[in-house]
Design an enzyme around this catalytic site. Structure first.
Site, PDB file in Angstrom:
ATOM      1  N   ARG A  52       0.854  -1.199   0.000  1.00 45.54           N
ATOM      2  CA  ARG A  52       0.000   0.000   0.000  1.00 45.54           C
ATOM      3  C   ARG A  52       0.887   1.245   0.000  1.00 45.54           C
ATOM      4  O   ARG A  52       0.588   2.239  -0.641  1.00 45.54           O
ATOM      5  CB  ARG A  52      -0.933   0.003   1.224  1.00 45.54           C
ATOM      6  CG  ARG A  52      -1.607   1.350   1.428  1.00 45.54           C
ATOM      7  CD  ARG A  52      -2.818   1.335   2.343  1.00 45.54           C
ATOM      8  NE  ARG A  52      -2.762   0.412   3.435  1.00 45.54           N
ATOM      9  CZ  ARG A  52      -2.071   0.604   4.578  1.00 45.54           C
ATOM     10  NH1 ARG A  52      -1.377   1.703   4.764  1.00 45.54           N
ATOM     11  NH2 ARG A  52      -2.092  -0.299   5.528  1.00 45.54           N
ATOM     12  N   TYR A 104     -17.410  18.628 -12.947  1.00 51.21           N
ATOM     13  CA  TYR A 104     -17.895  17.242 -13.100  1.00 51.21           C
ATOM     14  C   TYR A 104     -18.877  16.897 -11.963  1.00 51.21           C
ATOM     15  O   TYR A 104     -18.613  17.196 -10.791  1.00 51.21           O
ATOM     16  CB  TYR A 104     -16.692  16.293 -13.108  1.00 51.21           C
ATOM     17  CG  TYR A 104     -17.067  14.846 -12.993  1.00 51.21           C
ATOM     18  CD1 TYR A 104     -17.854  14.231 -13.958  1.00 51.21           C
ATOM     19  CD2 TYR A 104     -16.660  14.085 -11.900  1.00 51.21           C
ATOM     20  CE1 TYR A 104     -18.236  12.910 -13.842  1.00 51.21           C
ATOM     21  CE2 TYR A 104     -17.021  12.757 -11.780  1.00 51.21           C
ATOM     22  CZ  TYR A 104     -17.818  12.179 -12.750  1.00 51.21           C
ATOM     23  OH  TYR A 104     -18.191  10.866 -12.622  1.00 51.21           O
ATOM     24  N   ASP A 176      -8.421  20.478 -12.465  1.00 43.22           N
ATOM     25  CA  ASP A 176      -8.767  19.156 -12.975  1.00 43.22           C
ATOM     26  C   ASP A 176      -8.493  19.199 -14.477  1.00 43.22           C
ATOM     27  O   ASP A 176      -9.221  19.835 -15.242  1.00 43.22           O
ATOM     28  CB  ASP A 176     -10.239  18.841 -12.677  1.00 43.22           C
ATOM     29  CG  ASP A 176     -10.630  17.432 -13.111  1.00 43.22           C
ATOM     30  OD1 ASP A 176      -9.990  16.903 -14.046  1.00 43.22           O
ATOM     31  OD2 ASP A 176     -11.578  16.869 -12.535  1.00 43.22           O
ATOM     32  N   LYS A 201      -9.542   8.516 -18.322  1.00 41.35           N
ATOM     33  CA  LYS A 201      -9.820   9.176 -19.598  1.00 41.35           C
ATOM     34  C   LYS A 201      -8.575   9.178 -20.489  1.00 41.35           C
ATOM     35  O   LYS A 201      -8.065   8.130 -20.809  1.00 41.35           O
ATOM     36  CB  LYS A 201     -10.377  10.570 -19.314  1.00 41.35           C
ATOM     37  CG  LYS A 201     -11.467  10.603 -18.224  1.00 41.35           C
ATOM     38  CD  LYS A 201     -12.692   9.839 -18.627  1.00 41.35           C
ATOM     39  CE  LYS A 201     -13.801   9.666 -17.601  1.00 41.35           C
ATOM     40  NZ  LYS A 201     -13.687  10.015 -16.232  1.00 41.35           N
TER      41      LYS A 201
HETATM   42  C1  LIG Z   1     -13.383  15.997 -15.303  1.00 44.47           C
HETATM   43  C2  LIG Z   1     -13.519  14.761 -14.459  1.00 44.47           C
HETATM   44  N1  LIG Z   1     -12.927  14.731 -13.247  1.00 44.47           N
HETATM   45  C3  LIG Z   1     -13.009  13.647 -12.452  1.00 44.47           C
HETATM   46  C4  LIG Z   1     -13.733  12.536 -12.840  1.00 44.47           C
HETATM   47  C5  LIG Z   1     -13.844  11.352 -11.901  1.00 44.47           C
HETATM   48  O1  LIG Z   1     -13.002  10.329 -12.329  1.00 44.47           O
HETATM   49  P1  LIG Z   1     -13.275   8.769 -12.048  1.00 44.47           P
HETATM   50  O2  LIG Z   1     -14.505   8.394 -12.809  1.00 44.47           O
HETATM   51  O3  LIG Z   1     -12.026   8.123 -12.572  1.00 44.47           O
HETATM   52  O4  LIG Z   1     -13.436   8.604 -10.579  1.00 44.47           O
HETATM   53  C6  LIG Z   1     -14.356  12.523 -14.095  1.00 44.47           C
HETATM   54  C7  LIG Z   1     -15.119  11.333 -14.522  1.00 44.47           C
HETATM   55  O5  LIG Z   1     -15.852  11.360 -15.490  1.00 44.47           O
HETATM   56  C8  LIG Z   1     -14.249  13.661 -14.924  1.00 44.47           C
HETATM   57  O6  LIG Z   1     -14.835  13.708 -16.123  1.00 44.47           O
END
Ligand SMILES: Cc1ncc(COP(=O)(O)O)c(C=O)c1O
Length: 385
Positions: A52, A104, A176, A201
């Protein structure tokens, strides 16, 4: 292998943080699928005690991503949300955060439903408007959390301006960068303190892993994130680390094609009589095209467009054959989705309307297919509208 200090982006994607495996010379970092490490004698080990806390596959990914985001250290987590959750632990009760208003939905849910239980407060503003953003600051504001471009209507925040604002108020700028990827935009170069990704992504890029990463530059943040990654334990698995590492090797190449297909589809849709409006920062008609051109290299593979009504959107979405009707983005294959009923269904209707997320809005994540095949599919689907 010695990476030259002035190596360019695509070279860094391939080689940064990648040393041949010390045990065998394997050019690809193996999947160290182990929970613990044998110690030679009491107190004598090779720097690895428990998986971990330390794992060579995860570390190789973390070094790679830190480098390609122009950061100092990276920390990989089990999902993008786990990564954002770890960033939130840099705050303490009573702190206030200013957030991009169409962040998001999962981020909004974490902030609004979980973190408010711990006496943290959040204000949601259009961070593309820095004056409005500044007005949202209070003496308790310790973080400015920005997404640019935003999902799905592609609003752009001025990264250098946001960084200067956060600094002047003694707050961290967190970006982000999931939608753009470091190939298109590197927020730390504009002054951001922390960058976060859903590696699910573009970084992984092949729609076969869930993960997240935080990239940090400040020594205090690095020390805390290393501590909390181990303390909370939401680490990325060795196999997922290996998958994402394989993805980042081709990031520059993939993004060049995502950018080209995104732009080409945006231009094609803008000229189509059934399409009312296209949201894509690479189009001169985008109100922030000049800003996007300054801070992005290419405009990414994400675009949205309005076909006027829910009925029209439904006929289009049910009519596509090559594009897949699915949530998520950033994979090699093109996806199409309906924000109002899919990704943004939990956002109240009046707020959706205010954000421009109409019932006729359709989002595309342009993949790597031949552009003529993508256009042909949209032509036949738009014929049904
Ligand atoms: C811009 C953005 N940030 C964070 C996330 C969250 O990521 P995860 O689905 O890998 O937890 C997403 C998921 O779609 C996203 O589009």
């Amino acid at each position: 292998m010695k990476l030259p200090p002035n190596a360019r982006f695509s070279t860094r994607c391939l080689h940064a943080g990648q040393e041949p495996d010390p045990a065998t010379g394997a050019i690809i970092t193996p999947i160290y699928q182990t929970s613990t490490y044998v110690q030679e004698e009491l107190g004598k080990h090779k720097g690895y005690e428990y998986a971990r806390t330390q794992n060579p596959t995860r570390e190789a990914l973390e070094r790679n991503v830190a480098n390609i985001e122009s950061g100092t250290e990276g920390f990989a987590f089990a999902s993008g949300m786990a990564a954002i959750g770890a960033i939130a632990t840099l705050l303490k009760s009573g702190d206030h955060v200013v957030v991009s208003d169409n962040t998001y939905g999962g981020t909004f849910r974490l902030f609004d439903k979980v973190l408010t239980k711990f006496q943290l407060s959040f204000s949601y503003v259009d961070t593309a408007d820095l004056e409005q953003t500044e007005r949202a600051f209070t003496p308790a504001t310790r973080m400015l959390f920005v997404e640019t471009p935003t999902n799905p209507i592609m609003r752009i925040t001025d990264l250098a301006g946001a960084a200067a604002l956060a600094k002047s108020r003694n707050a961290r700028l967190v970006v982000d960068n999931t939608f753009a990827s470091p190939s298109v935009q590197r927020p730390i170069e504009f002054g951001a303190d922390l960058v976060v990704h859903s590696t699910t992504k573009y970084l992984n890029g092949h729609s076969d892993s869930i993960g997240g990463v935080v990239i940090a530059v400040n020594a205090d943040d690095i020390e805390w994130l290393r501590f909390v990654q181990n303390a909370e334990g939401a680490i990325l698995s060795p196999f997922d680390s290996w998958l994402v590492l394989r993805g980042t090797k081709t990031l520059a190449l993939r993004m060049a094609q995502h950018n080209a297909n995104g732009l080409s589809l945006a231009q094609f849709l803008e000229a189509h009589p059934k399409v009312r409006h296209v949201y894509y920062p690479g189009l001169p008609s985008h109100p922030q095209h000049a800003l996007a051109s300054r801070q992005m290299r290419g405009f990414g593979g994400m675009l949205a467009f309005d076909v006027g009504s829910l009925d029209a959107a439904r006929r289009l979405l049910n009519g596509v054959r090559l594009l897949s009707l699915a949530e998520s983005l950033g994979g090699v294959e093109s996806l199409i989705s309906h924000p109002a009923t899919m990704t943004h269904a939990s956002v109240p209707a009046d707020k959706r309307e205010a954000l421009g997320i109409t019932d006729g809005l359709v989002r595309i994540s342009a993949g790597l297919e031949d552009i003529e095949d993508l256009k042909a599919d949209l032509v036949q689907a738009l014929d049904r509208v």
